[in-house]
Design a protein around this motif. Structure first.
Motif, mmCIF file in Angstrom:
data_model
loop_
_atom_site.group_PDB
_atom_site.id
_atom_site.type_symbol
_atom_site.label_atom_id
_atom_site.label_comp_id
_atom_site.label_asym_id
_atom_site.label_seq_id
_atom_site.Cartn_x
_atom_site.Cartn_y
_atom_site.Cartn_z
ATOM 1 N N GLY A 95 36.954 41.710 37.077
ATOM 2 C CA GLY A 95 36.467 40.546 37.799
ATOM 3 C C GLY A 95 37.521 39.585 38.295
ATOM 4 N N ILE A 96 38.788 39.897 38.098
ATOM 5 C CA ILE A 96 39.867 39.029 38.567
ATOM 6 C C ILE A 96 40.353 39.564 39.907
ATOM 7 C CG2 ILE A 96 42.199 38.164 38.072
ATOM 8 C CD1 ILE A 96 41.519 38.334 35.115
ATOM 9 N N GLN A 97 39.995 38.885 40.988
ATOM 10 C CA GLN A 97 40.264 39.383 42.334
ATOM 11 C C GLN A 97 41.429 38.675 43.016
ATOM 12 O OE1 GLN A 97 38.553 42.043 43.418
ATOM 13 N NE2 GLN A 97 37.346 42.020 41.522
ATOM 14 N N THR A 98 41.692 37.436 42.644
ATOM 15 C CA THR A 98 42.716 36.654 43.333
ATOM 16 C C THR A 98 43.735 36.102 42.339
ATOM 17 O OG1 THR A 98 41.562 34.542 43.150
ATOM 18 C CG2 THR A 98 40.995 35.953 45.033
ATOM 19 N N MET A 99 44.807 35.571 42.906
ATOM 20 C CA MET A 99 45.839 34.942 42.087
ATOM 21 C C MET A 99 45.261 33.741 41.340
ATOM 22 S SD MET A 99 49.579 33.961 43.557
ATOM 23 C CE MET A 99 50.842 33.158 42.555
ATOM 24 N N GLN A 100 44.384 32.976 42.013
ATOM 25 C CA GLN A 100 43.779 31.814 41.359
ATOM 26 C C GLN A 100 42.839 32.248 40.241
ATOM 27 O OE1 GLN A 100 44.787 28.642 42.243
ATOM 28 N NE2 GLN A 100 43.772 28.121 40.314
ATOM 29 N N ILE A 112 44.991 32.799 37.312
ATOM 30 C CA ILE A 112 45.448 31.526 36.751
ATOM 31 C C ILE A 112 44.328 30.867 35.929
ATOM 32 C CG2 ILE A 112 46.147 29.170 37.366
ATOM 33 C CD1 ILE A 112 47.567 30.444 39.827
ATOM 34 N N ASP A 113 43.099 30.913 36.454
ATOM 35 C CA ASP A 113 41.974 30.228 35.815
ATOM 36 C C ASP A 113 41.310 31.039 34.704
ATOM 37 O OD1 ASP A 113 42.395 28.178 37.607
ATOM 38 O OD2 ASP A 113 40.858 28.875 39.017
ATOM 39 N N SER A 114 41.661 32.310 34.605
ATOM 40 C CA SER A 114 40.970 33.191 33.668
ATOM 41 C C SER A 114 41.096 32.704 32.222
ATOM 42 C CB SER A 114 41.527 34.611 33.777
ATOM 43 O OG SER A 114 40.963 35.450 32.772
ATOM 44 N N ASP A 115 39.955 32.678 31.503
ATOM 45 C CA ASP A 115 39.980 32.340 30.081
ATOM 46 C C ASP A 115 39.716 33.575 29.223
ATOM 47 O OD1 ASP A 115 37.352 32.787 30.703
ATOM 48 O OD2 ASP A 115 36.613 30.810 30.039
ATOM 49 N N LYS A 116 39.795 34.747 29.860
ATOM 50 C CA LYS A 116 39.588 35.990 29.121
ATOM 51 C C LYS A 116 40.751 36.194 28.152
ATOM 52 C CE LYS A 116 37.327 38.304 33.057
ATOM 53 N NZ LYS A 116 36.041 38.678 32.467
ATOM 54 N N PRO A 117 40.473 36.531 26.906
ATOM 55 C CA PRO A 117 41.566 36.764 25.949
ATOM 56 C C PRO A 117 42.317 38.070 26.212
ATOM 57 C CG PRO A 117 39.441 37.232 24.935
ATOM 58 C CD PRO A 117 39.151 36.638 26.280
ATOM 59 N N SER A 118 41.646 39.013 26.873
ATOM 60 C CA SER A 118 42.276 40.310 27.150
ATOM 61 C C SER A 118 41.571 40.975 28.320
ATOM 62 C CB SER A 118 42.224 41.216 25.922
ATOM 63 O OG SER A 118 40.870 41.488 25.568
ATOM 64 N N ILE A 119 42.213 42.029 28.836
ATOM 65 C CA ILE A 119 41.671 42.805 29.951
ATOM 66 C C ILE A 119 41.610 44.262 29.519
ATOM 67 C CG2 ILE A 119 42.053 43.574 32.326
ATOM 68 C CD1 ILE A 119 41.319 40.653 32.157
ATOM 69 N N LYS A 120 40.510 44.893 29.808
ATOM 70 C CA LYS A 120 40.340 46.291 29.419
ATOM 71 C C LYS A 120 41.426 47.167 30.027
ATOM 72 C CE LYS A 120 36.953 50.063 29.450
ATOM 73 N NZ LYS A 120 35.617 50.501 29.924
ATOM 74 N N SER A 121 42.028 48.014 29.200
ATOM 75 C CA SER A 121 43.045 49.010 29.598
ATOM 76 C C SER A 121 44.381 48.389 30.003
ATOM 77 C CB SER A 121 42.540 49.898 30.746
ATOM 78 O OG SER A 121 41.357 50.561 30.376
ATOM 79 N N LEU A 122 44.514 47.039 29.833
ATOM 80 C CA LEU A 122 45.771 46.387 30.176
ATOM 81 C C LEU A 122 46.351 45.758 28.910
ATOM 82 C CD1 LEU A 122 47.710 45.545 32.486
ATOM 83 C CD2 LEU A 122 46.350 43.456 32.733
ATOM 84 N N ASN A 123 47.618 46.084 28.644
ATOM 85 C CA ASN A 123 48.289 45.540 27.482
ATOM 86 C C ASN A 123 48.158 44.005 27.470
ATOM 87 O OD1 ASN A 123 50.908 44.276 26.268
ATOM 88 N ND2 ASN A 123 50.763 46.305 25.336
ATOM 89 N N LYS A 148 49.162 38.430 29.596
ATOM 90 C CA LYS A 148 49.614 37.056 29.397
ATOM 91 C C LYS A 148 50.835 36.750 30.257
ATOM 92 C CE LYS A 148 47.850 36.586 24.658
ATOM 93 N NZ LYS A 148 48.224 36.428 23.224
ATOM 94 N N ARG A 149 51.723 37.728 30.365
ATOM 95 C CA ARG A 149 52.926 37.529 31.182
ATOM 96 C C ARG A 149 52.563 37.355 32.651
ATOM 97 N NH1 ARG A 149 55.631 41.102 34.061
ATOM 98 N NH2 ARG A 149 54.853 42.944 32.975
ATOM 99 N N LEU A 150 51.655 38.196 33.158
ATOM 100 C CA LEU A 150 51.235 38.099 34.554
ATOM 101 C C LEU A 150 50.537 36.763 34.822
ATOM 102 C CD1 LEU A 150 49.888 41.724 35.142
ATOM 103 C CD2 LEU A 150 52.002 40.741 36.041
ATOM 104 N N LYS A 151 49.734 36.333 33.876
ATOM 105 C CA LYS A 151 49.029 35.061 34.021
ATOM 106 C C LYS A 151 50.039 33.902 34.083
ATOM 107 C CE LYS A 151 45.606 32.176 31.620
ATOM 108 N NZ LYS A 151 44.672 31.973 32.744
#
Length: 428
Positions: free
Chosen positions: A249-254, A257-268, A273-276
């Motif tokens: 569900g994260i489609q844009t750079m913003q 930035i705004d995401s409060d998800k603690p983790s993303i499926k299949s992504l370390n 956190k580094r990308l954010k």
């Protein structure tokens, strides 16, 4: 690609552009039906124009070599009706047909050389092979797509394609490849290309981020990605990471930035956190003359922490090379440094030929070696491996400064900033 009587006519080169960039291929189509789109095109690239000139020189050199073999040459470029002249030359059995005009269906193109070889065809007891000249000194995968397209077009005349096609590289070496090994891949690329243009929709352009490059539409592609606030703007992010973020569900750079998800499926999680953090600092840096940065505290040395201690005698080094002559020419060796007063200085070493190249190389090495001898804590900073490779190459080519280069390398005086992960607007 061009319009003729409201019909699109393609060339083998259009297939190559599509392979690299469906977006650029779509833009070429768009510019034909909406001429105002040409205002979005990048300015002419001086290097590309120079490459075209060098390509013509290489082609002329090969042609001259064929003439010296005593072969009969049919030069189609001198004919008014090039398609008819090509067919006539083939039927008459010319040894070589130069700049042959070939076509089939929606495709038309000019093959560098058709060379007569033994083997039955609709022409008789002979047929023609496709020979093509390339400036590169090594084979590139996309060459096979272009040559297979010519094979399909020549088969429309002689009733068959040749078993092989030949690519003459920039160093005059000939590479013979089997048509059958590449033909079905070519067909799949061609079918995908035709589908894009047959189903052309002004409201649906290919996502620029899905292309390896953008051809002569780079500035417009970057503008579209910026307007869309695309995730590809995040430094160091990869396509696979973008897909994983999109799937969650994260489609844009913003969004990132705004995401409060603690983790993303299949992504370390650490990568997420580094990308954010990277997206956040880039957004905060927008409009600033000097980008913001953060120091990452870690028990192991990473990124900029890999850099040695600063020395007042450090040198920042870059080479400019000219690849379009035999062996290449390293024509500019530029260094910036600070003098004892702290003022920035620049020293350069120029070369216009091999003799001057040897002098420039020797002068540069002697200058930095003497500087290092006076201050063993100084380093030579550069970006990526080109500078090191050039020094090694010229050391071997001219047989000078072997000891000095060896000492500089052994003592790790050269520092590659690329290996530290140093990029613009980056936090690491």
């Amino acid at each position: 690609m061009k319009l003729h009587n409201d019909n699109l006519i393609f060339s083998p080169s259009d297939l190559i552009l599509f392979l690299e960039s469906p977006f650029a291929s779509w833009m070429e189509h768009f510019s034909l039906i909406s001429p105002e789109a040409l205002d979005l095109k990048d300015q002419d690239d001086a290097m590309m124009l120079m490459l075209q000139d060098k390509g013509a020189e290489h082609e002329s050199s090969v042609l001259e070599g064929l003439k010296q073999q005593g072969l009969t040459i049919a030069n189609i470029g001198l004919s008014s009706d090039k398609k008819a002249a090509t067919i006539q030359a083939m039927k008459e059995g010319a040894d070589v047909v130069f700049q042959a005009c070939l076509s089939k269906g929606k495709f038309t193109g000019f093959a560098d050389f058709l060379v007569k070889v033994a083997g039955s065809s609709q022409l008789g007891d002979y047929h023609y092979e496709i020979w093509d000249t390339k400036l590169s000194k090594s084979l590139q995968p996309y060459y096979t797509i272009q040559l297979c397209c010519y094979q399909e077009m020549i088969a429309a005349i002689q009733g068959r394609y040749s078993n092989d096609f030949v690519i003459i590289l920039g160093d005059q070496t000939q590479q013979r490849l089997r048509t059958q090994e590449f033909y079905y891949y070519y067909q799949s690329v061609k079918n995908a290309f035709l589908q894009l243009h047959e189903e052309f929709d002004l409201e649906k352009y290919p996502n620029p981020s899905d292309s390896k490059s953008w051809g002569c539409w780079s500035n417009y592609a970057k503008q579209l990605l910026k307007e869309a606030d695309h995730l590809s703007q995040v430094a160091t992010i990869t396509r696979s990471q973008i897909k994983k973020l999109n799937a969650d569900g994260i489609q844009t750079m913003q969004d990132l930035i705004d995401s409060d998800k603690p983790s993303i499926k299949s992504l370390n999680t650490d990568v997420y956190k580094r990308l954010k953090a990277q997206a956040q600092i880039q957004r905060k840096s927008e409009g600033l003359t000097t980008p913001l940065f953060e120091i990452i505290n870690t028990h192991e040395k990473l990124g900029l922490a890999l850099l040695p201690q600063h020395s007042e005698n450090d040198v920042y080094f870059d080479i400019e090379g000219f690849p379009l002559i035999e062996g290449g020419l390293e024509y500019l060796w530029g260094c910036t440094y600070f003098d004892e007063k702290g003022d920035r200085k620049f020293i350069d070493f120029w070369a216009h030929n091999e003799i001057e190249e040897k002098i420039a190389f020797k002068s540069f090495i002697e200058w930095v070696y003497a500087r290092w001898q006076q201050d063993p804590t100084m380093h030579i900073y550069h970006y990526a491996n080109y500078e090191i490779a050039a020094c090694k190459k010229l050391m071997c080519r001219y047989g000078v400064c072997e000891f000095e280069v060896d000492q500089l390398l052994r003592n790790e005086v050269f520092v590659d900033l690329n290996r530290t992960g140093f990029v613009g607007d980056s936090i690491f």
